[in-house]
Design a protein around this motif. Structure first.
Motif, mmCIF file in Angstrom:
data_model
loop_
_atom_site.group_PDB
_atom_site.id
_atom_site.type_symbol
_atom_site.label_atom_id
_atom_site.label_comp_id
_atom_site.label_asym_id
_atom_site.label_seq_id
_atom_site.Cartn_x
_atom_site.Cartn_y
_atom_site.Cartn_z
ATOM 1 N N ARG A 14 0.840 -1.214 0.000
ATOM 2 C CA ARG A 14 0.000 0.000 0.000
ATOM 3 C C ARG A 14 0.870 1.257 0.000
ATOM 4 N NH1 ARG A 14 -4.419 2.191 -1.827
ATOM 5 N NH2 ARG A 14 -5.467 3.521 -0.346
ATOM 6 N N SER A 15 1.934 1.245 0.769
ATOM 7 C CA SER A 15 2.833 2.400 0.825
ATOM 8 C C SER A 15 3.457 2.676 -0.531
ATOM 9 C CB SER A 15 3.935 2.167 1.858
ATOM 10 O OG SER A 15 3.377 2.059 3.140
ATOM 11 N N LEU A 16 3.887 1.628 -1.209
ATOM 12 C CA LEU A 16 4.483 1.802 -2.531
ATOM 13 C C LEU A 16 3.451 2.322 -3.529
ATOM 14 C CD1 LEU A 16 7.099 1.544 -4.085
ATOM 15 C CD2 LEU A 16 6.503 -0.807 -4.608
ATOM 16 N N THR A 17 2.227 1.866 -3.405
ATOM 17 C CA THR A 17 1.155 2.327 -4.290
ATOM 18 C C THR A 17 0.854 3.811 -4.068
ATOM 19 O OG1 THR A 17 0.165 0.123 -4.306
ATOM 20 C CG2 THR A 17 -1.260 1.943 -4.953
ATOM 21 N N LEU A 18 0.838 4.246 -2.819
ATOM 22 C CA LEU A 18 0.508 5.637 -2.500
ATOM 23 C C LEU A 18 1.666 6.612 -2.696
ATOM 24 C CD1 LEU A 18 -1.579 5.092 0.766
ATOM 25 C CD2 LEU A 18 -2.442 5.712 -1.509
ATOM 26 N N LEU A 19 2.872 6.096 -2.710
ATOM 27 C CA LEU A 19 4.061 6.935 -2.824
ATOM 28 C C LEU A 19 4.120 7.590 -4.195
ATOM 29 C CD1 LEU A 19 6.579 7.551 -1.070
ATOM 30 C CD2 LEU A 19 7.729 5.704 -2.286
ATOM 31 N N ARG A 20 4.418 8.878 -4.223
ATOM 32 C CA ARG A 20 4.526 9.572 -5.508
ATOM 33 C C ARG A 20 5.891 9.298 -6.140
ATOM 34 N NH1 ARG A 20 4.456 15.815 -3.803
ATOM 35 N NH2 ARG A 20 3.360 14.918 -2.067
ATOM 36 N N THR A 44 8.554 -8.632 -6.841
ATOM 37 C CA THR A 44 8.537 -8.158 -8.223
ATOM 38 C C THR A 44 8.036 -6.727 -8.300
ATOM 39 O OG1 THR A 44 8.231 -10.394 -9.069
ATOM 40 C CG2 THR A 44 7.599 -8.591 -10.539
ATOM 41 N N MET A 45 6.990 -6.426 -7.565
ATOM 42 C CA MET A 45 6.445 -5.061 -7.535
ATOM 43 C C MET A 45 7.499 -4.070 -7.042
ATOM 44 S SD MET A 45 3.232 -3.705 -5.304
ATOM 45 C CE MET A 45 2.652 -2.024 -5.416
ATOM 46 N N ILE A 46 8.163 -4.422 -5.953
ATOM 47 C CA ILE A 46 9.183 -3.534 -5.388
ATOM 48 C C ILE A 46 10.297 -3.292 -6.410
ATOM 49 C CG2 ILE A 46 10.988 -3.331 -3.628
ATOM 50 C CD1 ILE A 46 9.064 -4.978 -1.777
ATOM 51 N N LEU A 47 10.797 -4.360 -7.021
ATOM 52 C CA LEU A 47 11.914 -4.231 -7.963
ATOM 53 C C LEU A 47 11.518 -3.522 -9.252
ATOM 54 C CD1 LEU A 47 13.518 -7.753 -7.485
ATOM 55 C CD2 LEU A 47 14.324 -5.568 -6.546
ATOM 56 N N VAL A 52 15.703 0.127 -5.334
ATOM 57 C CA VAL A 52 16.100 -0.197 -3.967
ATOM 58 C C VAL A 52 17.440 0.484 -3.707
ATOM 59 C CG1 VAL A 52 16.720 -2.021 -2.351
ATOM 60 C CG2 VAL A 52 14.823 -2.363 -3.951
ATOM 61 N N LEU A 53 17.441 1.408 -2.753
ATOM 62 C CA LEU A 53 18.643 2.158 -2.431
ATOM 63 C C LEU A 53 19.509 1.433 -1.410
ATOM 64 C CD1 LEU A 53 16.954 5.659 -2.083
ATOM 65 C CD2 LEU A 53 18.089 4.702 -4.099
ATOM 66 N N GLN A 54 18.861 0.723 -0.501
ATOM 67 C CA GLN A 54 19.586 0.002 0.549
ATOM 68 C C GLN A 54 18.779 -1.208 0.984
ATOM 69 O OE1 GLN A 54 22.687 1.482 1.884
ATOM 70 N NE2 GLN A 54 22.907 -0.658 2.352
ATOM 71 N N ALA A 55 19.463 -2.310 1.158
ATOM 72 C CA ALA A 55 18.846 -3.531 1.675
ATOM 73 C C ALA A 55 19.845 -4.153 2.639
ATOM 74 C CB ALA A 55 18.497 -4.492 0.546
ATOM 75 N N VAL A 56 19.558 -4.040 3.919
ATOM 76 C CA VAL A 56 20.461 -4.544 4.949
ATOM 77 C C VAL A 56 19.759 -5.678 5.695
ATOM 78 C CG1 VAL A 56 21.789 -3.989 7.026
ATOM 79 C CG2 VAL A 56 21.525 -2.272 5.223
ATOM 80 N N ARG A 78 13.251 4.127 -3.533
ATOM 81 C CA ARG A 78 12.706 5.355 -4.127
ATOM 82 C C ARG A 78 11.847 4.959 -5.316
ATOM 83 N NH1 ARG A 78 16.972 8.562 -4.508
ATOM 84 N NH2 ARG A 78 16.322 9.694 -2.673
ATOM 85 N N LYS A 79 10.616 5.443 -5.333
ATOM 86 C CA LYS A 79 9.682 5.093 -6.397
ATOM 87 C C LYS A 79 10.061 5.785 -7.698
ATOM 88 C CE LYS A 79 4.828 4.519 -7.455
ATOM 89 N NZ LYS A 79 3.479 4.592 -6.913
ATOM 90 N N GLY A 80 9.932 5.054 -8.785
ATOM 91 C CA GLY A 80 10.191 5.629 -10.100
ATOM 92 C C GLY A 80 10.927 4.665 -10.987
ATOM 93 N N ASN A 81 12.222 4.625 -10.853
ATOM 94 C CA ASN A 81 13.035 3.716 -11.668
ATOM 95 C C ASN A 81 12.943 2.303 -11.120
ATOM 96 O OD1 ASN A 81 13.968 5.891 -13.211
ATOM 97 N ND2 ASN A 81 15.610 6.294 -11.768
ATOM 98 N N SER A 82 13.164 1.334 -11.995
ATOM 99 C CA SER A 82 13.209 -0.044 -11.515
ATOM 100 C C SER A 82 14.603 -0.340 -10.974
ATOM 101 C CB SER A 82 12.857 -1.017 -12.644
ATOM 102 O OG SER A 82 13.815 -0.930 -13.674
#
Length: 93
Positions: A14-20, A44-47, A52-56, A78-82
């Motif tokens: 939901r957060s990714l969907t609402l994020l501009r 898949t949706m996230i990627l 993805v800037l950081q994954a720890v 950050r939403k936008g680019n894959s």
């Protein structure tokens, strides 16, 4: 319906969907997100929809949070680019 609903997955989607576009989000979620077969569509949706800037990965043995007895993932995107390349870091405490 049986099984346990992973509400963090619902919140992350939901957060990714609402994020501009250009907006960033950060979550601390169970590390099982990375490998659980039932989370493949969310991964898949996230990627596809964000960079993805950081994954720890913080292992269970770190015990960084009182009462948490599993490994978890700190995810910043950050939403936008894959995401073209995903480099995870394992925090060794």
């Amino acid at each position: 319906c049986s099984g346990k609903i992973n509400t963090y997955r619902l919140m992350l989607e939901r957060s990714l969907t609402l994020l501009r576009a250009g907006g960033a989000l950060g979550f601390i979620v169970p590390a099982t997100l990375l490998a659980d077969a039932s989370a493949s569509r969310l991964r898949t949706m996230i990627l596809d929809e964000s960079e993805v800037l950081q994954a720890v990965i913080v292992p269970e043995k770190a015990r960084a949070f009182k009462g948490v007895t599993q490994a978890y993932l700190v995810l910043v995107a950050r939403k936008g680019n894959s995401t073209q390349t995903l480099c995870t870091v394992v925090w060794d405490g």
